[in-house]
Design an enzyme around this catalytic site. Structure first.
Site, PDB file in Angstrom:
ATOM      1  N   GLY A 188       0.806  -1.217   0.000  1.00 47.65           N
ATOM      2  CA  GLY A 188       0.000   0.000   0.000  1.00 47.65           C
ATOM      3  C   GLY A 188       0.836   1.263   0.000  1.00 47.65           C
ATOM      4  O   GLY A 188       1.280   1.708  -1.048  1.00 47.65           O
ATOM      5  N   ASP A 189       1.079   1.828   1.161  1.00 51.83           N
ATOM      6  CA  ASP A 189       1.813   3.095   1.273  1.00 51.83           C
ATOM      7  C   ASP A 189       3.311   2.834   1.186  1.00 51.83           C
ATOM      8  O   ASP A 189       4.059   2.973   2.156  1.00 51.83           O
ATOM      9  CB  ASP A 189       1.445   3.786   2.591  1.00 51.83           C
ATOM     10  N   LEU A 190       3.753   2.475  -0.017  1.00 52.77           N
ATOM     11  CA  LEU A 190       5.143   2.073  -0.244  1.00 52.77           C
ATOM     12  C   LEU A 190       5.971   3.279  -0.649  1.00 52.77           C
ATOM     13  O   LEU A 190       5.621   4.009  -1.574  1.00 52.77           O
ATOM     14  CB  LEU A 190       5.184   1.000  -1.335  1.00 52.77           C
TER      15      LEU A 190
END
Length: 357
Positions: A188-190
């Site tokens: 996700g929030d990579l």
């Protein structure tokens, strides 16, 4: 007085036993502020070529620390000191052994959900492992391996990396992401800040933790959440009205990371969020001539507007760009063949490049 409870004593918990490490949980009554110890001064914000990312389009609440506990405090056998630029994160020192850790603080009601992905993803050398858990009345203190700074700060200080160094570090990043994908977890929030160094020489990278990841149900990797760092967000997240491929969105973020390592700035950047998102939707960016043809090929294979046209994380690991530097890898950056299942090709260089570019 602190009351201790071993990890094995909590086998009735929904969280199963951890595979590796010496993870256990202890029950304590409350935090203990350390009296008569002056607060250590926070370091000033670092400066560098990379600017701080603009605010996320959907803010995510991170577990913070109460104002009264912003200095040095003690929990069980650990001394904790908040890290100035990492909300909800503390440097931790075990009083008896002198061993150092990173501690993340979660609400007691939600910590099991936060650490669940760690029970699903098998141990991997490029993913930080939980070492200890201390449970308080209202909070859970989860201890991870000590780190030596994050990749975002490192790149800011270096301006940009040469391709030999970038190849070794990016391979480790992709290896961690591929391992998560194969285990049914989407990150996700990579972003670069999610990866930290496990050694002082800054050659060994680890994904700092998995608490913001998403566990998939079955083979379908469709997700609908829309939070993340704007500089790394993919076009389909901005355009999607329902769901999108979580794995392919991660691959887009990997493309942003690789571009940033080699160029020293984001491929899409603008002070105005609306203008930034417009650039991302168009998918137009410029790669400097200083970047090698193989690296350009890999970047273009990741930053494609159509998710289905992007490489998978496992396919990235066999890209010819990595092969150019295999003989130069240090002992800490050996091939990931033992950790990943990727196809093997026996083609000459031109034929291999044609598969990707």
């Amino acid at each position: 007085m602190l009351a201790h409870m071993s990890w094995n004593a909590q086998r009735t918990s929904p969280i199963p036993f951890f595979r590796n490490g010496r993870c256990r949980s202890k029950r304590v009554d409350a935090e203990e502020p350390v009296s008569k110890i002056p607060r250590l001064s926070d370091s000033a914000n670092d400066t560098g070529y990379l600017s701080t990312s603009p605010a996320s389009p959907v803010s995510t609440a991170s577990p913070g620390t109460p104002a009264s506990h912003q200095g040095l405090s003690r929990i069980c056998q650990f001394l904790l000191l908040p890290v100035s630029d990492r909300e909800g994160v503390h440097s931790a020192l075990h009083i008896n052994t002198g061993e150092e850790f990173v501690c993340k603080v979660f609400s007691l009601k939600h910590y099991q959900e936060k650490i669940r992905p760690h029970t699903i993803v098998p141990a991997h050398k490029n993913i930080s492992q939980i070492k200890d858990i201390v449970l308080g009345d209202q909070k859970a203190y989860v201890f991870f391996e000590k780190d030596f700074g994050d990749m975002h700060t490192f790149v800011k200080g270096c301006k940009k990396l040469n391709e030999t160094q970038a190849s070794g570090l990016f391979r480790q990043i992709v290896s961690a992401v591929s391992h998560c994908h194969q285990s049914g977890v989407v990150l996700g929030d990579l972003k670069l800040r999610k990866f930290v160094f496990a050694d002082e020489k800054r050659t060994h990278l680890k994904l700092e933790s998995l608490e913001e990841t998403h566990v998939l149900e079955g083979e379908d990797d469709s997700v609908s959440h829309k939070h993340g760092c704007p500089a790394y967000v993919s076009p389909e997240i901005l355009n999607a009205t329902s769901t999108y491929s979580g794995k392919q969105a991660d691959v887009w973020s990997l493309g942003v990371m690789l571009y940033t390592l080699l160029v020293g700035r984001y491929p899409f950047h603008d002070a105005d969020p609306s203008a930034l998102f417009s650039k991302i939707r168009r998918g137009q960016y410029c790669i400097p001539e200083s970047v090698s043809p193989k690296a350009k090929c890999l970047i273009r294979s990741l930053l494609r507007r159509e998710p289905g046209e992007r490489l998978t994380a496992a396919e990235i690991l066999i890209h010819p760009w990595f092969q150019s530097f295999q003989d130069l890898e240090s002992p800490g950056q050996e091939s990931e063949a033992g950790d990943q299942t990727v196809p093997t090709f026996h083609l000459d260089e031109d034929e291999t490049m044609a598969l990707f570019c």
